[in-house]
Motif scaffolding. Structure first.
Motif, PDB file in Angstrom:
ATOM      1  N   LEU A 149      67.667 114.402 131.881  1.00 52.13           N
ATOM      2  CA  LEU A 149      68.933 114.843 131.306  1.00 52.13           C
ATOM      3  C   LEU A 149      69.236 114.093 130.019  1.00 52.13           C
ATOM      4  O   LEU A 149      68.616 113.075 129.708  1.00 52.13           O
ATOM      5  CB  LEU A 149      70.060 114.633 132.325  1.00 52.13           C
ATOM      6  N   TYR A 150      70.214 114.604 129.278  1.00 51.80           N
ATOM      7  CA  TYR A 150      70.648 113.937 128.051  1.00 51.80           C
ATOM      8  C   TYR A 150      71.122 112.526 128.357  1.00 51.80           C
ATOM      9  O   TYR A 150      71.768 112.276 129.370  1.00 51.80           O
ATOM     10  CB  TYR A 150      71.794 114.721 127.404  1.00 51.80           C
ATOM     11  N   GLY A 151      70.796 111.616 127.453  1.00 52.80           N
ATOM     12  CA  GLY A 151      71.248 110.240 127.613  1.00 52.80           C
ATOM     13  C   GLY A 151      70.246 109.343 128.294  1.00 52.80           C
ATOM     14  O   GLY A 151      70.448 108.125 128.345  1.00 52.80           O
ATOM     15  N   GLU A 152      69.171 109.918 128.825  1.00 52.12           N
ATOM     16  CA  GLU A 152      68.151 109.102 129.490  1.00 52.12           C
ATOM     17  C   GLU A 152      67.204 108.506 128.444  1.00 52.12           C
ATOM     18  O   GLU A 152      67.196 108.928 127.289  1.00 52.12           O
ATOM     19  CB  GLU A 152      67.381 109.959 130.498  1.00 52.12           C
ATOM     20  N   PRO A 153      66.414 107.511 128.829  1.00 54.57           N
ATOM     21  CA  PRO A 153      65.490 106.897 127.864  1.00 54.57           C
ATOM     22  C   PRO A 153      64.582 107.933 127.211  1.00 54.57           C
ATOM     23  O   PRO A 153      64.113 108.865 127.862  1.00 54.57           O
ATOM     24  CB  PRO A 153      64.689 105.909 128.720  1.00 54.57           C
ATOM     25  N   VAL A 154      64.340 107.764 125.908  1.00 54.80           N
ATOM     26  CA  VAL A 154      63.504 108.705 125.167  1.00 54.80           C
ATOM     27  C   VAL A 154      62.056 108.633 125.639  1.00 54.80           C
ATOM     28  O   VAL A 154      61.359 109.644 125.688  1.00 54.80           O
ATOM     29  CB  VAL A 154      63.600 108.410 123.655  1.00 54.80           C
ATOM     30  N   ILE A 155      61.595 107.436 125.997  1.00 54.76           N
ATOM     31  CA  ILE A 155      60.219 107.259 126.460  1.00 54.76           C
ATOM     32  C   ILE A 155      60.197 107.252 127.972  1.00 54.76           C
ATOM     33  O   ILE A 155      60.965 106.522 128.622  1.00 54.76           O
ATOM     34  CB  ILE A 155      59.617 105.948 125.925  1.00 54.76           C
ATOM     35  N   ASP A 156      59.319 108.044 128.548  1.00 53.82           N
ATOM     36  CA  ASP A 156      59.145 108.036 129.997  1.00 53.82           C
ATOM     37  C   ASP A 156      58.706 106.639 130.437  1.00 53.82           C
ATOM     38  O   ASP A 156      57.744 106.088 129.872  1.00 53.82           O
ATOM     39  CB  ASP A 156      58.081 109.066 130.388  1.00 53.82           C
ATOM     40  N   PRO A 157      59.388 106.035 131.396  1.00 52.90           N
ATOM     41  CA  PRO A 157      59.098 104.629 131.739  1.00 52.90           C
ATOM     42  C   PRO A 157      57.647 104.367 132.132  1.00 52.90           C
ATOM     43  O   PRO A 157      57.080 103.333 131.770  1.00 52.90           O
ATOM     44  CB  PRO A 157      60.057 104.357 132.898  1.00 52.90           C
ATOM     45  N   ASP A 158      57.049 105.285 132.882  1.00 53.79           N
ATOM     46  CA  ASP A 158      55.661 105.072 133.303  1.00 53.79           C
ATOM     47  C   ASP A 158      54.699 105.129 132.112  1.00 53.79           C
ATOM     48  O   ASP A 158      53.765 104.322 132.014  1.00 53.79           O
ATOM     49  CB  ASP A 158      55.262 106.113 134.359  1.00 53.79           C
ATOM     50  N   LEU A 159      54.922 106.093 131.218  1.00 52.49           N
ATOM     51  CA  LEU A 159      54.089 106.155 130.018  1.00 52.49           C
ATOM     52  C   LEU A 159      54.289 104.913 129.159  1.00 52.49           C
ATOM     53  O   LEU A 159      53.327 104.373 128.590  1.00 52.49           O
ATOM     54  CB  LEU A 159      54.418 107.411 129.203  1.00 52.49           C
TER      55      LEU A 159
ATOM     56  N   THR B 191      65.278 115.738 118.677  1.00 48.76           N
ATOM     57  CA  THR B 191      63.869 115.629 118.277  1.00 48.76           C
ATOM     58  C   THR B 191      63.069 114.711 119.191  1.00 48.76           C
ATOM     59  O   THR B 191      62.035 114.205 118.797  1.00 48.76           O
ATOM     60  CB  THR B 191      63.769 115.102 116.829  1.00 48.76           C
ATOM     61  N   TRP B 192      63.534 114.505 120.390  1.00 53.58           N
ATOM     62  CA  TRP B 192      62.731 113.685 121.290  1.00 53.58           C
ATOM     63  C   TRP B 192      61.503 114.466 121.738  1.00 53.58           C
ATOM     64  O   TRP B 192      61.420 115.684 121.602  1.00 53.58           O
ATOM     65  CB  TRP B 192      63.566 113.191 122.465  1.00 53.58           C
ATOM     66  N   VAL B 193      60.522 113.766 122.282  1.00 51.97           N
ATOM     67  CA  VAL B 193      59.298 114.390 122.769  1.00 51.97           C
ATOM     68  C   VAL B 193      59.475 114.693 124.256  1.00 51.97           C
ATOM     69  O   VAL B 193      59.889 113.835 125.038  1.00 51.97           O
ATOM     70  CB  VAL B 193      58.083 113.469 122.547  1.00 51.97           C
ATOM     71  N   SER B 194      59.147 115.909 124.645  1.00 46.43           N
ATOM     72  CA  SER B 194      59.334 116.366 126.020  1.00 46.43           C
ATOM     73  C   SER B 194      58.759 115.379 127.035  1.00 46.43           C
ATOM     74  O   SER B 194      57.621 114.933 126.901  1.00 46.43           O
ATOM     75  CB  SER B 194      58.650 117.728 126.196  1.00 46.43           C
ATOM     76  N   HIS B 195      59.552 115.074 128.073  1.00 44.25           N
ATOM     77  CA  HIS B 195      59.062 114.204 129.135  1.00 44.25           C
ATOM     78  C   HIS B 195      57.966 114.882 129.941  1.00 44.25           C
ATOM     79  O   HIS B 195      57.117 114.200 130.537  1.00 44.25           O
ATOM     80  CB  HIS B 195      60.215 113.770 130.040  1.00 44.25           C
ATOM     81  N   LEU B 196      57.961 116.204 129.982  1.00 47.98           N
ATOM     82  CA  LEU B 196      56.858 116.903 130.654  1.00 47.98           C
ATOM     83  C   LEU B 196      55.548 116.628 129.938  1.00 47.98           C
ATOM     84  O   LEU B 196      54.516 116.377 130.561  1.00 47.98           O
ATOM     85  CB  LEU B 196      57.150 118.403 130.693  1.00 47.98           C
ATOM     86  N   LEU B 197      55.578 116.661 128.600  1.00 45.91           N
ATOM     87  CA  LEU B 197      54.382 116.348 127.826  1.00 45.91           C
ATOM     88  C   LEU B 197      53.999 114.880 127.996  1.00 45.91           C
ATOM     89  O   LEU B 197      52.813 114.541 128.106  1.00 45.91           O
ATOM     90  CB  LEU B 197      54.633 116.660 126.347  1.00 45.91           C
ATOM     91  N   GLN B 198      54.980 114.007 128.043  1.00 51.76           N
ATOM     92  CA  GLN B 198      54.689 112.591 128.245  1.00 51.76           C
ATOM     93  C   GLN B 198      54.038 112.358 129.609  1.00 51.76           C
ATOM     94  O   GLN B 198      53.073 111.592 129.734  1.00 51.76           O
ATOM     95  CB  GLN B 198      55.978 111.773 128.133  1.00 51.76           C
ATOM     96  N   ARG B 199      54.575 113.007 130.652  1.00 48.13           N
ATOM     97  CA  ARG B 199      53.994 112.837 131.994  1.00 48.13           C
ATOM     98  C   ARG B 199      52.588 113.410 132.076  1.00 48.13           C
ATOM     99  O   ARG B 199      51.713 112.850 132.749  1.00 48.13           O
ATOM    100  CB  ARG B 199      54.906 113.505 133.022  1.00 48.13           C
ATOM    101  N   LEU B 200      52.369 114.548 131.401  1.00 50.47           N
ATOM    102  CA  LEU B 200      51.031 115.136 131.398  1.00 50.47           C
ATOM    103  C   LEU B 200      50.041 114.199 130.704  1.00 50.47           C
ATOM    104  O   LEU B 200      48.918 113.985 131.194  1.00 50.47           O
ATOM    105  CB  LEU B 200      51.056 116.492 130.689  1.00 50.47           C
ATOM    106  N   THR B 201      50.442 113.639 129.584  1.00 53.25           N
ATOM    107  CA  THR B 201      49.580 112.678 128.883  1.00 53.25           C
ATOM    108  C   THR B 201      49.239 111.505 129.784  1.00 53.25           C
ATOM    109  O   THR B 201      48.060 111.105 129.883  1.00 53.25           O
ATOM    110  CB  THR B 201      50.284 112.174 127.605  1.00 53.25           C
ATOM    111  N   LEU B 202      50.245 110.946 130.436  1.00 50.10           N
ATOM    112  CA  LEU B 202      50.006 109.806 131.321  1.00 50.10           C
ATOM    113  C   LEU B 202      49.062 110.187 132.453  1.00 50.10           C
ATOM    114  O   LEU B 202      48.138 109.421 132.794  1.00 50.10           O
ATOM    115  CB  LEU B 202      51.327 109.294 131.886  1.00 50.10           C
TER     116      LEU B 202
END
Length: 446
Positions: A118-128, A315-326
């Motif tokens: 949701l809005y307001g959460e960290p821009v970077i996925d914590p695990d990534l 302009t943040w990067v999708s967390h779905l894309l971040q999780r897929l990368t990880l």
């Protein structure tokens, strides 16, 4: 005649010419007044007129043709990486990774979904962030770093320059240079300062000259430099770090685009005490161009300014894309496949260079996806003869800022050619060199 050009400052004169072009009063190919005449007509110093024309040149509005004067630029497309559109020729100029060597994300996709972000959460996925932090720290001297995620390396470099520079600031670029870097600097209105590249990377004298010209930023590819394939030697990296010690606030951007595929060790320009720096690593070469994600490690001040341009919800990067990368970069089978892909690129480039050498055209493979082939004749002549033989190659002058030797280079992407096609291309290149009047070295004499 001033063509209604007005202004007392370089910026005002440039804006006046831009307005004439936008209104159609000046068309592509139309000449502009000589600098001396313009300065006399406007009652300004000649250097002011020179600066105005320089701003217009950097913006792509005009071109300078030596004795041919300064003219309004045509609307020709900017050279870009990738396949040539609508060509029936076999394209060996793409700069693309082999699609067969890009990991299949299907299995990772099925297990990556989680709770909505949701809005307001960290821009970077914590695990990534935890994985990326270890990945970047392993190769950086500064211990105080922050991470940012952007939509690819080009996005990171553009934002890094924008948060640090103003229009007409000077930027040191490798020469020859990656096409996207040239385009980014010119569109941003910055002033590119070429730094020659040799087999050990960016040259010391070239960087010293650029720093003497007051560059505010340096963009460097520490390994697998595109187009040359050069990688920094330890000796050269140490010399460049020593040179930069006297310029701690010049922003140093390292674009390690080949990272996990590279066969060469990572060596950095960034010293432990440098104050403004960033290391950018994209995943596009080993996970595919459609994986628009790059990790940027930088000093805290640069990271803070960069983060302000990546506000969540815009302009943040999708967390779905971040999780897929990880999921992909932590899968042992994927990591192993990436290593095999890197070995494949190196082996195919080495083999093709050996083919050319055996046919009398000495060649050597660097690191990366491409080959940078030296020719005894202009590359444009050779590429024209290759077109008649069914091949589309890329002449080296497209990558040059001022390096005259690039006009006798071809950049080739050959790693996806089968044995028969590789043999045919090598033979056709040698034939094209002969047809263009070039002399080859007899086998055994190289």
């Amino acid at each position: 005649m001033t063509l209604e050009i007005t202004g007392r400052s370089a910026a005002d004169i440039a804006a006046s010419v831009r307005a004439l072009i936008e209104r159609g009063a000046l068309s592509p190919g139309d000449p502009l007044p000589p600098v001396r005449n313009l300065a006399d007509d406007l009652g300004v110093n000649r250097n002011t007129a020179v600066a105005a024309y320089r701003q217009l040149t950097q913006a792509g509005m005009v071109v300078t043709r030596g004795r041919g004067g300064t003219r309004v630029a045509g609307r020709s497309p900017v050279a870009q990486e990738g396949f040539a559109a609508d060509s029936v020729l076999r394209d060996v100029a793409t700069g693309n990774p082999d699609p067969d060597l890009i990991p299949d994300p299907s299995r990772a996709l099925t297990g990556m979904a989680g709770r909505p972000v949701l809005y307001g959460e960290p821009v970077i996925d914590p695990d990534l962030e935890r994985w990326a932090d270890a990945w970047m720290r392993a190769d950086l001297a500064p211990s105080d770093l922050r991470l940012t995620i952007t939509s690819g390396a080009a996005d990171a470099v553009e934002r890094l320059l924008a948060q640090a520079l103003v229009r007409d600031d000077a930027v040191a670029l490798e020469d020859p240079c990656f096409l996207t870097s040239i385009h980014t600097v010119r569109v941003g209105g910055y002033r590119p300062v070429p730094v020659p590249v040799d087999d050990e990377g960016m040259t010391v004298e070239g960087l010293r000259a650029a720093l003497d010209q007051g560059v505010r930023a340096v963009v460097c590819t520490p390994r697998a430099q595109n187009p040359t394939g050069a990688s920094l030697s330890e000796r050269r990296a140490e010399q460049l770090r020593e040179l930069l010690r006297a310029h701690p606030y010049v922003l140093v951007i390292e674009d390690d685009h080949f990272s996990m595929l590279s066969r060469r060790p990572f060596r950095s320009l960034i010293g432990p005490d440098h104050r403004r720096w960033a290391l950018v690593r994209s995943v596009s070469k080993f996970l595919g161009p459609d994986m628009c994600l790059a990790v940027t490690a930088s000093d805290p001040d640069t990271a803070e300014r960069l983060a302000m341009r990546l506000t969540p919800g815009t302009t943040w990067v999708s967390h779905l894309l971040q999780r897929l990368t990880l999921a992909l970069v932590t899968d042992p089978s994927v990591v192993s496949a990436i290593g095999e892909a890197g070995a494949h690129y190196a082996a195919r480039n080495d083999a093709f260079a050996a083919r050319l050498t055996g046919l009398g055209l000495p060649a050597a493979a660097g690191d990366g996806l491409n080959l940078w082939i030296a020719l005894p004749v202009p590359a444009r002549d050779v590429s024209e003869h290759l077109m008649r033989r069914g091949w589309l190659a890329r002449a080296g002058d497209e990558f040059a800022l001022g390096d005259a030797s690039a006009s006798r280079r071809l950049r080739l992407t050959v790693h996806d050619l089968g044995e028969a096609d590789a043999d045919r291309l090598a033979t056709d290149i040698v034939g094209a060199v002969r047809a263009a009047g070039g002399r080859l070295i007899p086998t055994g004499m190289e």
